[in-house]
Design an enzyme around this catalytic site. Structure first.
Site, PDB file in Angstrom:
ATOM      1  N   PRO A  46       0.809  -1.212   0.000  1.00 36.24           N
ATOM      2  CA  PRO A  46       0.000   0.000   0.000  1.00 36.24           C
ATOM      3  C   PRO A  46       0.849   1.272   0.000  1.00 36.24           C
ATOM      4  O   PRO A  46       1.752   1.402   0.809  1.00 36.24           O
ATOM      5  CB  PRO A  46      -0.774  -0.111   1.316  1.00 36.24           C
ATOM      6  CG  PRO A  46       0.086  -0.948   2.194  1.00 36.24           C
ATOM      7  CD  PRO A  46       0.806  -1.904   1.278  1.00 36.24           C
ATOM      8  N   ASP A  85      -1.958   2.823   2.794  1.00 41.09           N
ATOM      9  CA  ASP A  85      -1.277   2.859   4.075  1.00 41.09           C
ATOM     10  C   ASP A  85      -1.647   4.194   4.714  1.00 41.09           C
ATOM     11  O   ASP A  85      -1.436   5.234   4.103  1.00 41.09           O
ATOM     12  CB  ASP A  85       0.230   2.784   3.816  1.00 41.09           C
ATOM     13  CG  ASP A  85       0.999   2.477   5.086  1.00 41.09           C
ATOM     14  OD1 ASP A  85       0.374   2.074   6.074  1.00 41.09           O
ATOM     15  OD2 ASP A  85       2.219   2.650   5.068  1.00 41.09           O
ATOM     16  N   TRP A 596       4.623  -0.516  10.496  1.00 42.07           N
ATOM     17  CA  TRP A 596       5.063  -1.587   9.605  1.00 42.07           C
ATOM     18  C   TRP A 596       4.330  -2.895   9.901  1.00 42.07           C
ATOM     19  O   TRP A 596       4.226  -3.753   9.049  1.00 42.07           O
ATOM     20  CB  TRP A 596       6.566  -1.792   9.729  1.00 42.07           C
ATOM     21  CG  TRP A 596       7.310  -0.678   9.070  1.00 42.07           C
ATOM     22  CD1 TRP A 596       8.006   0.310   9.672  1.00 42.07           C
ATOM     23  CD2 TRP A 596       7.391  -0.423   7.666  1.00 42.07           C
ATOM     24  NE1 TRP A 596       8.531   1.168   8.739  1.00 42.07           N
ATOM     25  CE2 TRP A 596       8.167   0.735   7.506  1.00 42.07           C
ATOM     26  CE3 TRP A 596       6.880  -1.061   6.541  1.00 42.07           C
ATOM     27  CZ2 TRP A 596       8.455   1.268   6.253  1.00 42.07           C
ATOM     28  CZ3 TRP A 596       7.166  -0.534   5.301  1.00 42.07           C
ATOM     29  CH2 TRP A 596       7.943   0.623   5.168  1.00 42.07           C
ATOM     30  N   GLN A 641      12.215  -1.434   0.688  1.00 44.92           N
ATOM     31  CA  GLN A 641      11.242  -2.200   1.477  1.00 44.92           C
ATOM     32  C   GLN A 641      11.818  -3.506   2.014  1.00 44.92           C
ATOM     33  O   GLN A 641      11.113  -4.268   2.668  1.00 44.92           O
ATOM     34  CB  GLN A 641      10.009  -2.524   0.626  1.00 44.92           C
ATOM     35  CG  GLN A 641       9.226  -1.307   0.212  1.00 44.92           C
ATOM     36  CD  GLN A 641       8.661  -0.548   1.382  1.00 44.92           C
ATOM     37  OE1 GLN A 641       8.463  -1.098   2.460  1.00 44.92           O
ATOM     38  NE2 GLN A 641       8.439   0.734   1.201  1.00 44.92           N
ATOM     39  N   TRP A 645       8.496  -3.526   4.260  1.00 45.16           N
ATOM     40  CA  TRP A 645       7.341  -4.371   3.975  1.00 45.16           C
ATOM     41  C   TRP A 645       7.731  -5.824   3.735  1.00 45.16           C
ATOM     42  O   TRP A 645       7.083  -6.743   4.216  1.00 45.16           O
ATOM     43  CB  TRP A 645       6.598  -3.805   2.771  1.00 45.16           C
ATOM     44  CG  TRP A 645       5.241  -4.387   2.562  1.00 45.16           C
ATOM     45  CD1 TRP A 645       4.246  -4.457   3.487  1.00 45.16           C
ATOM     46  CD2 TRP A 645       4.738  -4.964   1.360  1.00 45.16           C
ATOM     47  NE1 TRP A 645       3.127  -5.043   2.921  1.00 45.16           N
ATOM     48  CE2 TRP A 645       3.405  -5.369   1.619  1.00 45.16           C
ATOM     49  CE3 TRP A 645       5.261  -5.176   0.085  1.00 45.16           C
ATOM     50  CZ2 TRP A 645       2.609  -5.964   0.654  1.00 45.16           C
ATOM     51  CZ3 TRP A 645       4.466  -5.764  -0.882  1.00 45.16           C
ATOM     52  CH2 TRP A 645       3.151  -6.158  -0.605  1.00 45.16           C
ATOM     53  N   LYS A 678      20.304  11.725  -6.690  1.00 44.45           N
ATOM     54  CA  LYS A 678      18.985  11.392  -6.167  1.00 44.45           C
ATOM     55  C   LYS A 678      17.990  12.479  -6.556  1.00 44.45           C
ATOM     56  O   LYS A 678      18.322  13.646  -6.572  1.00 44.45           O
ATOM     57  CB  LYS A 678      19.064  11.316  -4.645  1.00 44.45           C
ATOM     58  CG  LYS A 678      18.852   9.933  -4.103  1.00 44.45           C
ATOM     59  CD  LYS A 678      18.824   9.999  -2.604  1.00 44.45           C
ATOM     60  CE  LYS A 678      18.610   8.611  -2.024  1.00 44.45           C
ATOM     61  NZ  LYS A 678      18.798   8.571  -0.596  1.00 44.45           N
ATOM     62  N   LYS A 681      12.963  16.855  -3.766  1.00 43.96           N
ATOM     63  CA  LYS A 681      12.226  18.108  -3.936  1.00 43.96           C
ATOM     64  C   LYS A 681      13.119  19.307  -3.691  1.00 43.96           C
ATOM     65  O   LYS A 681      13.026  20.315  -4.373  1.00 43.96           O
ATOM     66  CB  LYS A 681      11.034  18.136  -2.972  1.00 43.96           C
ATOM     67  CG  LYS A 681       9.812  17.446  -3.550  1.00 43.96           C
ATOM     68  CD  LYS A 681       8.638  17.524  -2.591  1.00 43.96           C
ATOM     69  CE  LYS A 681       7.578  16.500  -3.015  1.00 43.96           C
ATOM     70  NZ  LYS A 681       6.722  16.106  -1.908  1.00 43.96           N
TER      71      LYS A 681
END
Length: 1139
Positions: A46, A85, A596, A641, A645, A678, A681
């Site tokens: 999610p 999530d 998590w 993850q 996850w 990378k 923003k």
RNA sequence: UGCGUAGUAGUGUAAUGGUGAUCACGCGUGCCUGAUACGCACGAAAUACAGGUUCGAGUCCUGACUACGCGACCA
């Protein structure tokens, strides 16, 4: 009619197909038409909708979508439930920021209820944008019935899992869910523990100057330490360095590296000049002793001197392992205990000890360092501190950051100067506690060196004050107890790439620590544990009905009137009071659980608990279709993850059900900027996925991301790459389709599924491309089954560009536009149609829009008939069709080999033409082709016509041995010979390279020949040699990998005339094109006489007329004219008019 | 600082230990060849470094270097 198009417009195709999918419910159909009991299970990790979708999400979701679509085409039912999530710290922090509050304000300035409402409102903030990108990128997932982690059903399932862990016991009876102490970053000023996330915020690590001290720990003489003592009265001390002197009263051990070399040094205490022997790492000797002083007489120095020269004598080095277990006197004996006196104050082992700085001996205070804690636990060193009323040992520093009363000299003092207010710090007499401690050590002759030390240290982002590592009460999952089993289960998972599974994930499992579940926050799944005030009784609730039962019991026992809260979140759940077995009230442990755990629970929680199954005592009482949806066949997320996850899914499945949660997992890499930096923003270099897809189309974007690099490698995202993909792959396919449509429409040809020409009746070229196509089907399926989308994409690219477009279509062109419908022409249409159709299918998973568009354009004219007959092309969308089955009978390896020869021979011939500046339009008489064996000649002869027409040469002349022109060369075949010869390889290879024509011929005739290499005799067979032709003296030749081509470059009048005729055809065709004549229009041609074309017109008038569809070709001096350039010297006047 | 991954033409990539190192873009040259100049053909151009194993290394091993990721940031 087939649709024809002017130019390729992928975004327009996206829009058209998106509309079609929506109108016709294609996604829904693609799932529902498949058998529920034949499922390929996919889990959606999610996303959190409180942030904007980025281009990396497009990447991750392309991987997911791809394999789901592929398996759908293979006939599996692939349900894809979406999910969101919704809990967690990032959301809470964002809300705090927007409301302008801090954690302390929650419950004061704003109620918990209001705060949680604000969180709930935030989590779905960008849901619309997410839904939008999902649709636009062509990601098929069920957006209408997603699982949402904040819903009660979801929370309830998490509770059920927690209860299962709570009830699960290790062999020695410990619960898998327990409360315990750990060392966590803690901000005394804010009164709260900090997550690693909070600690890693920018600016948290600051350079500070602390007082550091090398303390001297006095070794107790006993049998084991005897080797350190020259005589019974020797004062032997171990040196240990620390930058946090405030932890010294809590010292219980010293840690050394077992393989590090240590020395004992006889010297004098630097502050008191008392004789002392100190132990430290040999490598660190020079940091504390000046070599020059090793020669000084061993006499006490003058302590008043500014920089006294301290004499010393270093002894023999010994391994740290000899120090293990040695006892020392407690450095600052404020607090001790019988247990400590028995087992504490010892030297223990730690493989993390280095000799980079300090003394190679680490002062160890378990409550203030995670490593220290671990080392002490392993060594069985008891905790040091003051037992509270429950008997739990509390640290010597309280939660405000002050020493407790028992540390008499420093009682009530903040351990860090920064915790005092400004005023206090500015007082001229103010001395930080660290300094006071070191001064005391100095006075007591326990300090070896005191100095300022600059280093980075983490600070609390909210109070800006240094963090302490501090033991806190938390709930844990005893993952370490399941370590081996989780590792074993991991062996059964197919990881892409493999290294992530065995490396990053495997090693993580091998070093598994218990999972700290507790979060002292508000917006998340509440821990379903209620305890009596004295913690002696507790209950773990596993479902809503169970909670209801417990509430009823409590209401009856305690005379309350409670109900199950309408919302399982805080604060409502906190109000629930339950009753213990002995009748005492129990309140909920206030912690929330780590988010998590939420996401790792999704295989079960996405469906929720089934109360009937629960009542029946099912092992996995989750709602349908759980039974056919577990475990996942496939999941995919970013590598980040791995410990997120992927881990929580694996851990929960392993610990709760002794099962894996997923069988195949693709962990994709990062999407970086094109320069490899990378995307962030703050740097303003993020790529907007909406703009990208709008500009280039979803398919080109998806294809680019999958074909450019393996998904698990980092992708340097460059939109130029998307342009390249669009032009190369989609442009070529588009043009091929348009070519097909143009001529099929002219001929009124339509695919007829019921009457397909047998492959055997088709031309060599047709059978070749079909063979290539089915080789592609095979390669593609293998790659996809192996979760290698990049390989699959590249195989498709090669087929479309090289085989289909630039060989098959190019060589077949004339078949399509010449003459009336014939069997050969029909074969060409059917062949091209099949190639396009299958390509559309194979491309469909990667490029769902364009492929469906292509498929629909190809099949629209015959759809109704196909539906009526129930033939394979009846499906309205490629995504509803069945993937073409591999068919080995259609693959002709020999034919592919022949064609490969043809392509290479053409390439060589063209290369000679290029060198000799002989344009292709100019015909040449012949090429010479040396041949080594009959088979080769037969093979080339099979594709002779293709070669001749492609390179515009009249004939091929094969040159055999007997011609006497052929000069053979031999090279060792290392692969076969290597095994046979081993060391003598080189000598043999040299001999073979020197073979003469005769030797090679002899070998071929005899089948074997003996050679002697380094004294050993070996039998060499023809297979051990790679024979090639080397040269054709007197000819223009080119060679490539054993192939040699010689070109006869003799020009005759006739050849020149024919060349000119072809030039004329070309110029006239150009005029036709300029005038926008239709390809079928008949014309009249007139040319003004010119010597350069005389012969061409005289001999090739009919040819020219046929090629340009001219009814007449006349030479005349009468205008009007258009001028065309025949070549650099000659300009012609011509007239082309409609007949 | 530990662990992991990766270093191949200008760029991005490919290559079961077997010998002229793949492909694409870009570059150079020539071509508007009746689907395609968003194209075609033909060229030039690379195994980062130092060692080792092997008859043979881009491929295996070791080391240092660089980049990225994940930990640790504590003494």
């Amino acid at each position: 009619m087939y649709r024809e198009f002017k130019s390729l417009n992928l975004p327009a195709i996206d829009a058209e197909i998106l509309q079609f999918w929506r109108d016709e419910q294609i996604f829904e159909k693609s799932v529902e038409q498949r058998d529920p009991n034949n499922s390929f299970v996919f889990y959606e990790g999610p996303p959190s909708a409180n942030g904007m979708p980025g281009i990396h999400h497009v990447m991750a979701r392309t991987v997911k979508d791809l394999f789901c679509r592929y398996n759908t085409l293979k006939g599996f039912r692939v349900e894809r439930k979406g999910g969101w999530d919704t809990h967690g710290l990032p959301i809470e922090l964002q809300v705090e920021k927007e409301l302008g509050i801090t954690k302390e304000d929650i419950g004061k300035k704003i109620t918990v209820d209001e705060y949680n409402q604000a969180c709930r409102a935030t989590v779905m903030r960008y849901k619309d944008l997410w839904d939008d990108i999902t649709r636009k990128m062509g990601y098929w997932v069920d957006l209408d019935n997603p699982y949402i982690t904040f819903e009660d059903q979801y929370i309830e399932t998490c509770w059920w899992l927690l209860q299962r862990l709570y009830n699960k016991k290790t062999a020695n009876g410990d619960s898998f869910l327990y409360k315990g102490f750990t060392i966590q970053p803690f901000s005394p000023a804010a009164g709260t523990g900090l997550s690693s996330h909070e600690l890693n915020m920018p600016g948290c690590y600051k350079e500070v100057t602390d007082t550091s001290v090398v303390a001297m720990f006095k070794v107790r003489p006993d049998e084991q330490s005897a080797f350190l003592f020259d005589h019974a009265d020797e004062d032997v001390r171990v040196l240990a360095w620390t930058t946090t002197p405030w932890t010294l009263p809590s010292n219980v051990a010293l840690t050394v590296g077992p393989n590090i070399e240590y020395v004992k040094v006889k010297t004098f205490s630097p502050y008191t000049a008392a004789p002392v022997s100190v132990v430290l790492a040999k490598e660190r000797l020079s940091a504390y002793f000046d070599v020059a002083n090793a020669e000084l007489p061993m006499e006490p120095f003058d302590t008043a001197a500014k920089k006294p020269a301290i004499p010393f004598r270093a002894g023999e080095a010994f391994k740290g392992s000899r120090l293990l277990g040695l006892r020392f006197e407690q450095l600052l004996p404020y607090v001790t205990s019988p247990e400590l006196e028995k087992d504490g104050f010892r030297i223990i082992s730690g493989d993390w000890v280095t000799t980079e700085d300090g003394t190679g001996v680490v002062h160890t205070a378990p409550y203030f360092g995670a490593d220290d804690m671990r080392a002490c636990k392993e060594a069985g060193i008891p905790m040091i501190g003051i037992a509270d009323e429950k008997g739990v040992i509390q640290p010597l520093v309280d939660r405000q950051g002050k020493f407790v009363n028992e540390v008499t000299d420093f009682a009530g003092r903040y351990v860090k100067a920064e915790y005092y207010n400004k005023e206090a710090q500015n007082d001229p007499d103010f001395k930080p506690t660290d300094l006071l401690i070191t001064l005391k050590l100095k006075e007591d002759n326990k300090a070896f060196r005191i100095e300022k030390y600059k280093h980075n240290y983490p600070h609390c982002w909210r109070t800006d004050k240094p963090v302490l590592y501090y033991p806190l009460d938390s709930w844990f999952i005893r993952a370490s107890a399941a370590k081996e089993r989780l590792s074993e289960l991991n062996q059964t998972i197919n990881w892409k790439p493999e290294s992530t599974g065995s490396g990053r994930f495997g090693q993580w499992l091998d070093n598994l620590q218990d999972w700290n579940l507790s979060r002292s926050r508000y917006w998340g799944v509440p821990l379903p544990i209620w305890r009596t005030e004295d913690s002696s009784e507790e209950v773990c609730v596993g479902s809503i009905p169970e909670l209801a039962t417990e509430i009823e019991k409590a209401n009856a026992a305690l005379g309350l009137n409670q109900q199950v809260p309408k919302d399982l979140h805080r604060p409502y759940i906190d109000d629930v009071v339950l009753v213990s077995a002995s009748g005492k009230p129990m309140r909920r442990e206030l912690d929330l659980i780590d988010v998590w755990f939420d996401s790792g629970s999704m295989p079960y929680a996405q469906w929720g608990l089934d109360y009937e199954k629960m009542a029946a005592g099912a092992d996995k009482p989750f709602k349908t279709p759980f039974d056919v949806s577990y475990p996942a066949s496939f999941i995919a997320e970013g590598v980040d993850q791995t410990r997120g996850w992927f881990y929580t899914l694996h851990a929960i499945a392993g610990m709760c059900f002794d099962s894996v949660a997923f069988q195949n997992v693709v962990s994709n890499g990062l999407v970086l900027n094109k320069d490899g930096s990378k995307m962030s923003k703050s740097r303003g270099n993020v790529v907007d996925p909406f703009k990208t897809i709008d500009a280039y189309g979803a398919d080109a974007t998806r294809w680019y991301m999958m074909s450019n690099a393996n998904p698990w490698d980092n992708l340097k995202f460059d939109s130029d790459g998307i342009v390249e993909t669009r032009n190369k792959y989609f442009g070529t396919l588009f043009n091929t389709y348009n070519f097909f449509a143009l001529y099929a429409n002219l001929d009124g040809w339509k695919m007829d599924e019921s009457n397909v020409m047998p492959y055997a009746d088709r031309s060599e070229l047709d059978r070749w491309v079909i063979s290539k196509l089915y080789s592609l089907v095979q390669d593609y399926r293998e790659a996809m089954d192996d979760y290698e989308p990049t390989r699959a994409a590249r195989a498709l690219e090669t087929f479309v560009d090289e085989h289909l477009s630039n060989w098959y279509v190019r060589l077949s062109r004339r078949r399509f536009w010449r003459g009336d419908m014939s069997d050969d022409k029909r074969a060409a249409y059917e062949t091209l149609f099949e190639c396009l159709m299958v390509t559309a299918q194979l491309s469909a998973s990667l490029a769902p829009f364009f492929s469906d568009w292509l498929y629909r354009n190809l099949t629209a004219p015959i759809r109704e008939k196909a539906i009526a007959n129930g033939t394979p092309l009846r499906h309205e969308s490629v995504h509803l069709s069945d993937l073409t089955a591999p068919d080995g009978t259609k693959i002709d390896v020999d034919l592919e080999k022949r064609m490969d020869y043809a392509q290479r021979i053409c390439s060589l011939a063209l290369s000679i033409r290029k060198k000799e500046k002989l344009r292709v339009r100019l015909p040449l008489q012949k090429i010479l082709l040396p041949i080594l064996d009959e088979a080769f000649m037969a093979e080339v002869d099979g594709v002779k016509d293709l070669i001749l027409s492609e390179i515009n040469v009249k004939e091929i002349e094969y040159i055999t041995d007997s011609s006497g022109l052929l000069k053979k060369g031999a090279k060792a075949n290392f692969k076969t010979l290597g095994a046979k010869l081993g060391k003598d390889m080189k000598a043999a290879a040299d001999q073979i390279a020197a073979f003469t024509n005769e030797q090679i011929n002899d070998l071929e005739k005899a089948g074997s020949v003996a050679i002697t290499a380094n004294g050993t005799e070996y039998a060499i067979t023809p297979e051990d040699l790679i024979i090639s032709t080397e040269d054709l003296p007197g000819w223009k030749v080119a060679t490539d990998a054993g192939l040699t081509v010689a070109l006869d470059v003799t020009l005759t009048e006739a050849l020149l005339a024919e060349g000119t005729a072809r030039d004329l055809v070309n110029r006239i065709q150009n005029v036709r094109k300029e005038k926008d004549f239709n390809v079928t229009d008949r014309i009249e041609v007139a040319i003004e006489p010119h010597p350069a074309i005389e012969a061409a017109v005289a001999h090739y008038a009919d040819y020219i007329k046929a090629e340009v569809l001219a009814n007449s070709l006349i030479l005349t001096a009468e205008g009007p004219w258009e001028t065309v350039e025949l070549n650099d010297e000659v300009t012609l006047n011509v007239r082309v008019s409609m007949a």
